[in-house]
Design an enzyme around this catalytic site. Structure first.
Site, PDB file in Angstrom:
ATOM      1  N   GLU A 212      12.806   0.040   4.893  1.00 18.96           N
ATOM      2  CA  GLU A 212      13.280   0.635   6.223  1.00 18.96           C
ATOM      3  C   GLU A 212      12.649   0.074   7.372  1.00 18.96           C
ATOM      4  O   GLU A 212      11.530  -0.365   7.345  1.00 18.96           O
ATOM      5  CB  GLU A 212      12.933   2.167   6.183  1.00 18.96           C
ATOM      6  CG  GLU A 212      13.940   3.088   5.282  1.00 18.96           C
ATOM      7  CD  GLU A 212      13.333   4.242   4.925  1.00 18.96           C
ATOM      8  OE1 GLU A 212      13.988   5.156   4.794  1.00 18.96           O
ATOM      9  OE2 GLU A 212      12.123   4.723   4.902  1.00 18.96           O
TER      10      GLU A 212
ATOM     11  N   CYS B  13       9.054  -0.997  14.087  1.00 13.50           N
ATOM     12  CA  CYS B  13       8.115  -0.895  13.272  1.00 13.50           C
ATOM     13  C   CYS B  13       8.605  -1.659  11.798  1.00 13.50           C
ATOM     14  O   CYS B  13       9.907  -1.184  11.496  1.00 13.50           O
ATOM     15  CB  CYS B  13       7.785   0.606  12.983  1.00 13.50           C
ATOM     16  SG  CYS B  13       6.810   1.078  11.817  1.00 13.50           S
TER      17      CYS B  13
ATOM     18  N   CYS C 224       4.106   1.216  -2.001  1.00 17.16           N
ATOM     19  CA  CYS C 224       2.641   0.746  -1.657  1.00 17.16           C
ATOM     20  C   CYS C 224       1.432   1.293  -2.677  1.00 17.16           C
ATOM     21  O   CYS C 224       1.749   2.343  -3.451  1.00 17.16           O
ATOM     22  CB  CYS C 224       2.353   1.634  -0.220  1.00 17.16           C
ATOM     23  SG  CYS C 224       0.539   1.538   0.564  1.00 17.16           S
TER      24      CYS C 224
ATOM     25  N   CYS D 122      -2.684   6.936   0.104  1.00 23.52           N
ATOM     26  CA  CYS D 122      -3.161   7.669   1.012  1.00 23.52           C
ATOM     27  C   CYS D 122      -2.873   9.292   0.833  1.00 23.52           C
ATOM     28  O   CYS D 122      -1.706   9.360   0.844  1.00 23.52           O
ATOM     29  CB  CYS D 122      -3.176   7.153   2.577  1.00 23.52           C
ATOM     30  SG  CYS D 122      -3.850   5.459   2.803  1.00 23.52           S
TER      31      CYS D 122
ATOM     32  N   CYS E  51       0.354  10.291   3.087  1.00 20.92           N
ATOM     33  CA  CYS E  51       1.329   9.417   3.427  1.00 20.92           C
ATOM     34  C   CYS E  51       2.500   9.505   2.325  1.00 20.92           C
ATOM     35  O   CYS E  51       2.230   9.407   1.096  1.00 20.92           O
ATOM     36  CB  CYS E  51       0.814   7.908   3.573  1.00 20.92           C
ATOM     37  SG  CYS E  51       2.010   6.823   3.847  1.00 20.92           S
TER      38      CYS E  51
ATOM     39  N   GLY F 271       4.352   0.092   3.305  1.00 16.58           N
ATOM     40  CA  GLY F 271       3.609  -1.022   2.586  1.00 16.58           C
ATOM     41  C   GLY F 271       2.196  -1.128   3.255  1.00 16.58           C
ATOM     42  O   GLY F 271       1.858  -0.880   4.215  1.00 16.58           O
TER      43      GLY F 271
ATOM     44  N   SER G 161      -1.110  -3.409  11.090  1.00 17.91           N
ATOM     45  CA  SER G 161      -2.036  -2.281  10.699  1.00 17.91           C
ATOM     46  C   SER G 161      -2.478  -2.231   9.294  1.00 17.91           C
ATOM     47  O   SER G 161      -1.807  -2.592   8.429  1.00 17.91           O
ATOM     48  CB  SER G 161      -1.108  -0.944  10.964  1.00 17.91           C
ATOM     49  OG  SER G 161      -1.963   0.332  10.888  1.00 17.91           O
TER      50      SER G 161
ATOM     51  N   HIS H 294      -8.858   7.708   9.991  1.00 13.92           N
ATOM     52  CA  HIS H 294      -8.558   9.034   9.397  1.00 13.92           C
ATOM     53  C   HIS H 294      -9.835   9.928   9.045  1.00 13.92           C
ATOM     54  O   HIS H 294      -9.633  11.210   9.077  1.00 13.92           O
ATOM     55  CB  HIS H 294      -7.330   9.122   8.364  1.00 13.92           C
ATOM     56  CG  HIS H 294      -6.360   8.475   8.592  1.00 13.92           C
ATOM     57  ND1 HIS H 294      -5.577   8.442   9.837  1.00 13.92           N
ATOM     58  CD2 HIS H 294      -5.531   7.172   7.858  1.00 13.92           C
ATOM     59  CE1 HIS H 294      -4.523   7.374   9.772  1.00 13.92           C
ATOM     60  NE2 HIS H 294      -4.623   7.083   8.627  1.00 13.92           N
TER      61      HIS H 294
ATOM     62  N   ASN I 144       2.662  14.159  10.663  1.00 14.72           N
ATOM     63  CA  ASN I 144       4.205  14.271  10.466  1.00 14.72           C
ATOM     64  C   ASN I 144       4.276  14.747   8.831  1.00 14.72           C
ATOM     65  O   ASN I 144       3.733  14.275   7.921  1.00 14.72           O
ATOM     66  CB  ASN I 144       4.846  13.140  10.615  1.00 14.72           C
ATOM     67  CG  ASN I 144       4.765  12.566  11.815  1.00 14.72           C
ATOM     68  OD1 ASN I 144       5.183  13.180  12.886  1.00 14.72           O
ATOM     69  ND2 ASN I 144       4.352  11.308  12.003  1.00 14.72           N
TER      70      ASN I 144
ATOM     71  N   CYS J  44       5.908   8.100  11.451  1.00 15.70           N
ATOM     72  CA  CYS J  44       4.522   7.551  10.652  1.00 15.70           C
ATOM     73  C   CYS J  44       4.232   8.130   9.559  1.00 15.70           C
ATOM     74  O   CYS J  44       4.378   9.432   9.386  1.00 15.70           O
ATOM     75  CB  CYS J  44       3.224   7.627  11.324  1.00 15.70           C
ATOM     76  SG  CYS J  44       2.984   6.678  12.957  1.00 15.70           S
TER      77      CYS J  44
HETATM   78  N1  SAH Z   1      -0.645   0.560   5.163  1.00 13.05           N
HETATM   79  C1  SAH Z   1      -0.872   0.318   6.493  1.00 13.05           C
HETATM   80  C2  SAH Z   1       0.454   0.225   7.397  1.00 13.05           C
HETATM   81  C3  SAH Z   1       1.200   1.493   7.491  1.00 13.05           C
HETATM   82  S1  SAH Z   1       0.957   2.132   9.247  1.00 13.05           S
HETATM   83  C4  SAH Z   1      -1.921   1.436   7.169  1.00 13.05           C
HETATM   84  O1  SAH Z   1      -2.110   2.353   6.475  1.00 13.05           O
HETATM   85  O2  SAH Z   1      -2.441   1.010   8.278  1.00 13.05           O
HETATM   86  C5  SAH Z   1       1.549   3.698   8.968  1.00 13.05           C
HETATM   87  C6  SAH Z   1       0.596   4.664   9.663  1.00 13.05           C
HETATM   88  O3  SAH Z   1       0.878   6.007   9.785  1.00 13.05           O
HETATM   89  C7  SAH Z   1      -0.904   4.517   9.230  1.00 13.05           C
HETATM   90  O4  SAH Z   1      -1.751   4.655  10.251  1.00 13.05           O
HETATM   91  C8  SAH Z   1      -0.772   5.855   8.343  1.00 13.05           C
HETATM   92  O5  SAH Z   1      -2.072   6.247   8.008  1.00 13.05           O
HETATM   93  C9  SAH Z   1      -0.071   6.898   9.306  1.00 13.05           C
HETATM   94  N2  SAH Z   1       0.351   7.963   8.357  1.00 13.05           N
HETATM   95  C10 SAH Z   1       0.628   7.918   7.165  1.00 13.05           C
HETATM   96  N3  SAH Z   1       1.031   9.137   6.778  1.00 13.05           N
HETATM   97  C11 SAH Z   1       1.356   9.673   8.090  1.00 13.05           C
HETATM   98  C12 SAH Z   1       1.776  11.281   8.187  1.00 13.05           C
HETATM   99  N4  SAH Z   1       2.285  11.995   7.194  1.00 13.05           N
HETATM  100  N5  SAH Z   1       1.618  11.657   9.516  1.00 13.05           N
HETATM  101  C13 SAH Z   1       1.062  10.848  10.493  1.00 13.05           C
HETATM  102  N6  SAH Z   1       1.031   9.344  10.266  1.00 13.05           N
HETATM  103  C14 SAH Z   1       0.687   9.136   8.953  1.00 13.05           C
END
Ligand code: SAH
Length: 342
Positions: free
Chosen positions: A92, A105, A112, A116, A119, A159, A191, A216, A290, A333
């Site tokens: 996507e 984006c 991935c 985390c 996520c 990813g 990122s 975070h 989110n 995100c």
């Molecule tokens: N793997 C890379 C690229 C993904 S960026 C990274 O971690 O940076 C996606 C961003 O959205 C990251 O900052 C991630 O931590 C954030 N993110 C992940 N899950 C989220 C959620 N449920 N709500 C808001 N932000 C989130």
């Protein structure tokens, strides 16, 4: 010989390949112009190529864009694009419009591996890396299918870009190259969840892309839980690499911080975050969590978020709150996941 997507090649590589069949380097430039200027991806429509060159190119390469299976608009003008790749996997991209910024984006992997805690992208694990062409296709589709000009590109889709270092750097190189898409490097942001060796490699590569780090948590015990890769690359090492990145590239690093209710959103967390950002000369970007199906984290109330921001501001650190877009279509995100496998 395996047939490969021609968009995986740099201009020099294509020139070299064509020299091998006795063609002039100029033909490579012509092919690049068709694809990256005129958005033509059918070799038969590249009318200024000789028959021989066309025959060779067609036998060795493809150029077609990936099929956009679904385009899902949301009421805040965010649009999610779902692409089917050659092996029927799905990825996507998300197009976000806010004021005079049009951000795309892009995804860098299918799935991935970093899991985390909050996520969706890592929930089903890692499937495979995207090729440079599959990354570029996301950019090219928007250029050919939509009339709007994208102002910013962010590697914040599915990813971990630094876990697919070579292909991501190749794609960024082609996005930035005047011979290809000619997008300013200041308009591209990568990122990462904090792969320290990748950050070092990136700063040594000479490509001065903007860097965001998904922090975070500003304490190792908490970050170990939220961003498990922290056990391998703890905060001290991560901060050092961010600070070096700024010194070497002159680009301010952004620390991304998702506010999770009663997990990392207390005033003491705000102070720790502010201290870290000042120490390494970074700016802070807060994101409200989110919701992700199956996860029990909560989004803090706006008053709790305001207190968090004001505590940071008190210290003089630079902080912004990112307006979240696309959540109604699961495009915000952290909400991108392995579509088609649900
Ligand atoms: N793997 C890379 C690229 C993904 S960026 C990274 O971690 O940076 C996606 C961003 O959205 C990251 O900052 C991630 O931590 C954030 N993110 C992940 N899950 C989220 C959620 N449920 N709500 C808001 N932000 C989130």
């Amino acid at each position: 010989m395996a047939v490969t997507d021609i968009k995986n090649l740099t201009l020099e590589e294509l020139e070299k390949e064509l020299a091998g069949i006795g063609a002039r380097p100029f033909s490579a430039k012509q092919i690049f112009e068709w694809m990256y200027r005129k958005s033509v991806f059918d070799f038969d429509h590249m009318t200024n190529l000789s028959k021989d060159i066309r025959a060779h190119i067609k036998s060795a390469h493809t150029a077609a864009l990936d099929r956009c299976e679904k385009k899902i608009p949301s009421s805040d003008k965010t649009v999610k694009y779902l692409y089917r790749l050659d092996d029927s996997r799905f990825i996507e991209s998300v197009h976000i419009r806010a004021g005079d910024r049009d951000t795309l984006c892009v995804s860098s992997q299918v799935g991935c591996r970093f899991r985390c805690a909050f996520c969706a992208s890592g929930m089903k694990g890692f499937i495979r890396n995207l090729s440079a062409a599959e990354i570029l296709n996301q950019v090219l589709y928007l250029k050919t299918a939509e009339n709007r000009k994208i102002t910013n590109y962010v590697f914040m889709g599915m990813g971990e870009p630094l876990d697919n270092y070579d292909n991501v750097l190749r794609a960024i190189g082609l996005m930035n190259s005047p011979d290809a898409l000619n997008i300013g490097i200041r308009n591209i942001t990568l990122s990462t969840c904090g792969l320290v060796p990748g950050i070092k490699k990136l700063m040594d590569s000479g490509i001065k892309v903007n860097l965001s780090v998904s922090l975070h948590a500003a304490r190792d015990d908490l970050r170990n839980r939220l961003v498990p890769v922290n056990r391998k690359y703890p905060l001290a090492a991560l901060y050092e690499s961010c600070s070096d990145y700024f010194k070497k590239t002159g680009r301010l690093v952004t620390l991304e911080y998702v506010l999770l209710e009663n997990v990392n959103d207390a005033p003491k967390d705000a102070y720790a975050l502010a201290r870290a950002s000042k120490k390494i000369n970074a700016k802070i970007n807060l994101i409200l969590y989110n919701p992700v199906k199956g996860l029990s984290f909560g989004r803090p109330s706006s008053s709790r978020a305001s207190v968090f921001i004001s505590k940071i501001r008190e210290t003089g650190a630079k902080v912004t709150l990112r307006e979240s877009r696309g959540s109604e279509i699961m495009a915000a995100c952290g909400q991108l996941c392995l579509a088609g496998t649900k």
